[in-house]
Enzyme design. Structure first.
Site, PDB file in Angstrom:
ATOM      1  N   SER A 162     110.261  21.108  52.448  1.00 51.16           N
ATOM      2  CA  SER A 162     110.064  20.230  53.603  1.00 51.16           C
ATOM      3  C   SER A 162     110.885  18.950  53.486  1.00 51.16           C
ATOM      4  O   SER A 162     111.233  18.347  54.493  1.00 51.16           O
ATOM      5  CB  SER A 162     108.590  19.841  53.734  1.00 51.16           C
ATOM      6  OG  SER A 162     107.817  20.969  54.010  1.00 51.16           O
TER       7      SER A 162
ATOM      8  N   HIS B 176     115.176  25.578  56.036  1.00 48.62           N
ATOM      9  CA  HIS B 176     113.872  25.032  56.405  1.00 48.62           C
ATOM     10  C   HIS B 176     113.317  25.889  57.529  1.00 48.62           C
ATOM     11  O   HIS B 176     113.674  25.714  58.700  1.00 48.62           O
ATOM     12  CB  HIS B 176     114.029  23.558  56.809  1.00 48.62           C
ATOM     13  CG  HIS B 176     112.739  22.913  57.159  1.00 48.62           C
ATOM     14  ND1 HIS B 176     112.639  21.915  58.090  1.00 48.62           N
ATOM     15  CD2 HIS B 176     111.486  23.137  56.717  1.00 48.62           C
ATOM     16  CE1 HIS B 176     111.374  21.549  58.194  1.00 48.62           C
ATOM     17  NE2 HIS B 176     110.659  22.281  57.370  1.00 48.62           N
TER      18      HIS B 176
ATOM     19  N   GLU C  96     116.361  25.140  60.236  1.00 52.58           N
ATOM     20  CA  GLU C  96     117.361  24.144  59.838  1.00 52.58           C
ATOM     21  C   GLU C  96     118.046  24.702  58.580  1.00 52.58           C
ATOM     22  O   GLU C  96     117.345  25.124  57.648  1.00 52.58           O
ATOM     23  CB  GLU C  96     116.600  22.864  59.444  1.00 52.58           C
ATOM     24  CG  GLU C  96     117.028  21.604  60.109  1.00 52.58           C
ATOM     25  CD  GLU C  96     116.118  20.426  59.699  1.00 52.58           C
ATOM     26  OE1 GLU C  96     114.977  20.620  59.239  1.00 52.58           O
ATOM     27  OE2 GLU C  96     116.580  19.293  59.855  1.00 52.58           O
TER      28      GLU C  96
HETATM   29  P1  NAD Z   1     101.351  26.542  49.967  1.00 47.49           P
HETATM   30  O1  NAD Z   1     100.658  25.512  49.169  1.00 47.49           O
HETATM   31  O2  NAD Z   1     100.624  27.256  51.043  1.00 47.49           O
HETATM   32  O3  NAD Z   1     101.959  27.679  48.975  1.00 47.49           O
HETATM   33  C1  NAD Z   1     102.686  27.382  47.816  1.00 47.49           C
HETATM   34  C2  NAD Z   1     102.621  28.607  46.912  1.00 47.49           C
HETATM   35  O4  NAD Z   1     103.472  28.405  45.773  1.00 47.49           O
HETATM   36  C3  NAD Z   1     101.196  28.847  46.347  1.00 47.49           C
HETATM   37  O5  NAD Z   1     100.767  30.164  46.644  1.00 47.49           O
HETATM   38  C4  NAD Z   1     101.373  28.631  44.860  1.00 47.49           C
HETATM   39  O6  NAD Z   1     100.521  29.437  44.057  1.00 47.49           O
HETATM   40  C5  NAD Z   1     102.852  29.026  44.674  1.00 47.49           C
HETATM   41  N1  NAD Z   1     103.407  28.559  43.417  1.00 47.49           N
HETATM   42  C6  NAD Z   1     103.179  27.370  42.770  1.00 47.49           C
HETATM   43  N2  NAD Z   1     103.870  27.356  41.616  1.00 47.49           N
HETATM   44  C7  NAD Z   1     104.557  28.527  41.537  1.00 47.49           C
HETATM   45  C8  NAD Z   1     105.452  29.101  40.587  1.00 47.49           C
HETATM   46  N3  NAD Z   1     105.775  28.459  39.464  1.00 47.49           N
HETATM   47  N4  NAD Z   1     105.964  30.338  40.821  1.00 47.49           N
HETATM   48  C9  NAD Z   1     105.635  31.020  41.949  1.00 47.49           C
HETATM   49  N5  NAD Z   1     104.793  30.541  42.884  1.00 47.49           N
HETATM   50  C10 NAD Z   1     104.253  29.312  42.682  1.00 47.49           C
HETATM   51  O7  NAD Z   1     102.646  25.820  50.537  1.00 47.49           O
HETATM   52  P2  NAD Z   1     103.544  26.270  51.804  1.00 47.49           P
HETATM   53  O8  NAD Z   1     103.032  25.587  53.004  1.00 47.49           O
HETATM   54  O9  NAD Z   1     103.729  27.741  51.795  1.00 47.49           O
HETATM   55  O10 NAD Z   1     104.904  25.545  51.428  1.00 47.49           O
HETATM   56  C11 NAD Z   1     105.849  26.140  50.546  1.00 47.49           C
HETATM   57  C12 NAD Z   1     107.171  25.382  50.665  1.00 47.49           C
HETATM   58  O11 NAD Z   1     107.642  25.490  52.018  1.00 47.49           O
HETATM   59  C13 NAD Z   1     107.004  23.889  50.370  1.00 47.49           C
HETATM   60  O12 NAD Z   1     108.161  23.413  49.723  1.00 47.49           O
HETATM   61  C14 NAD Z   1     106.855  23.292  51.765  1.00 47.49           C
HETATM   62  O13 NAD Z   1     107.234  21.950  51.813  1.00 47.49           O
HETATM   63  C15 NAD Z   1     107.806  24.178  52.559  1.00 47.49           C
HETATM   64  N6  NAD Z   1     107.535  24.269  54.002  1.00 47.49           N
HETATM   65  C16 NAD Z   1     106.257  24.306  54.477  1.00 47.49           C
HETATM   66  C17 NAD Z   1     106.046  24.428  55.851  1.00 47.49           C
HETATM   67  C18 NAD Z   1     104.650  24.534  56.423  1.00 47.49           C
HETATM   68  O14 NAD Z   1     104.497  24.480  57.655  1.00 47.49           O
HETATM   69  N7  NAD Z   1     103.609  24.694  55.628  1.00 47.49           N
HETATM   70  C19 NAD Z   1     107.133  24.513  56.725  1.00 47.49           C
HETATM   71  C20 NAD Z   1     108.426  24.503  56.193  1.00 47.49           C
HETATM   72  C21 NAD Z   1     108.620  24.390  54.829  1.00 47.49           C
END
Ligand code: NAD
Length: 284
Positions: A120, A141, A153
């Site tokens: 993000s 993104h 993006e």
């Molecule tokens: P989330 O918290 O739902 O999921 C993150 C996952 O990563 C968890 O299942 C966790 O167990 C896993 N994880 C942690 N450490 C790990 C490792 N060492 N190896 C493998 N897996 C591991 O978060 P999310 O919302 O899915 O976000 C993930 C990424 O995407 C972040 O960087 C976030 O900023 C980005 N993002 C999120 C959104 C959104 O709307 N939620 C949108 C765009 C980008």
């Protein structure tokens, strides 16, 4: 060359959507997370999401969930990523976590494998710096929910090569998506604006200027937005919002990015939004 085998690291909100989208567009997916129970939940959510898609989208023929799921390998073993031609990383928005993940990926994946960070706010150039393949590191993104959002993006890091950009555009086309290319900067374009907006909306709530639903109604009714900032925050996940605004604060050293205390309190209380069942609104 078409990319067939894609490694998806992280099976949370975004990893689940990315894996589903890839499997639905005919790719073989290796989905990695740290615990079997997380992967089991991911499998169930993907099956449910596909069923919902079929229910709401009757005009389109949606493949059977079990056929789509058969193209996804669910595993906690990073070693399987050795056979991936392309990696999309979606782990928690914490630099300490991502730093370790990229070091591991760099040691396992062949030198030609591209790493696409779905972050993000964390700068792509910083992510590339912990690998030995900076030209092959790029940001994608994705928007949430991934399978139904067609625009992303694309973020070019300082050393990202043109060849990497071209390959990413091809993969996105295969996934049914279009990308807008931007230069690297914390939060890129979308989240430098969106995170500030959401944070300020939480301040409005904290200052008792309006209720959550009235804040959102103003954005929907007056500006024609489909969702208000607080509904959007619940969809993204309040933990991810807090981590992202903290990255912006630390990256720019600018007090305009200081996280709202109410946001911090809600995250401490486990109110993450849709994924925990309670955020600014209640779910289920
Ligand atoms: P989330 O918290 O739902 O999921 C993150 C996952 O990563 C968890 O299942 C966790 O167990 C896993 N994880 C942690 N450490 C790990 C490792 N060492 N190896 C493998 N897996 C591991 O978060 P999310 O919302 O899915 O976000 C993930 C990424 O995407 C972040 O960087 C976030 O900023 C980005 N993002 C999120 C959104 C959104 O709307 N939620 C949108 C765009 C980008």
């Amino acid at each position: 060359m078409d990319i067939q085998v894609v490694g998806v690291v992280g099976a949370g909100v975004m990893g689940i959507g990315v894996a589903q989208n890839l499997a639905q567009t005919g790719h073989q997916v290796i989905l990695v997370d740290i615990a079997d129970r997380i992967l089991e939940k991911a499998k169930q959510e993907i099956a449910q999401n596909i069923r919902f898609q079929g229910f709401f989208n009757k005009s389109e023929k949606i493949e059977n969930p079990s056929e789509i799921l058969s193209r996804i390998k669910f595993t906690t073993d990073y070693q399987f990523l050795e056979s991936a031609e392309f990696i999309i990383e979606n782990t928690t928005e914490k630099w300490d976590i991502k730093k370790e993940v990229y070091a591991q990926l760099d040691a396992i994946c062949p030198q030609e494998t591209i790493f696409a960070a779905n972050t993000s706010a964390i700068p792509i150039t910083r992510i590339a710096s912990v690998t030995e393949r900076s030209p092959k590191v790029i940001g994608i993104h994705f928007m949430n929910p991934v399978p139904i959002k067609s625009m992303v993006e694309i973020i070019s890091g300082y050393h990202t090569s043109q060849e990497t950009i071209e390959t990413v555009k091809k993969v996105l086309t295969q996934m049914g998506k279009e990308g807008i290319l931007v230069n690297d900067s914390p939060g890129f374009v979308s989240n430098r604006v969106l995170m500030l907006t959401i944070n300020e909306a939480v301040f409005l709530l904290q200052d008792r200027v309006a209720s959550a639903s009235d804040v959102d109604r103003i954005f929907k009714g007056c500006f024609g937005h489909k969702m208000g900032p607080l509904e959007t925050a619940d969809l993204i996940g309040l933990d991810t919002i807090l981590f992202s605004i903290e990255v912006l604060y630390e990256s720019f050293n600018d007090s305009k990015y200081r996280p709202c205390p109410l946001l911090k309190k809600m995250v401490d209380a486990g109110l993450y939004g849709r994924k925990s069942g309670q955020g600014f609104y209640a779910y289920k």
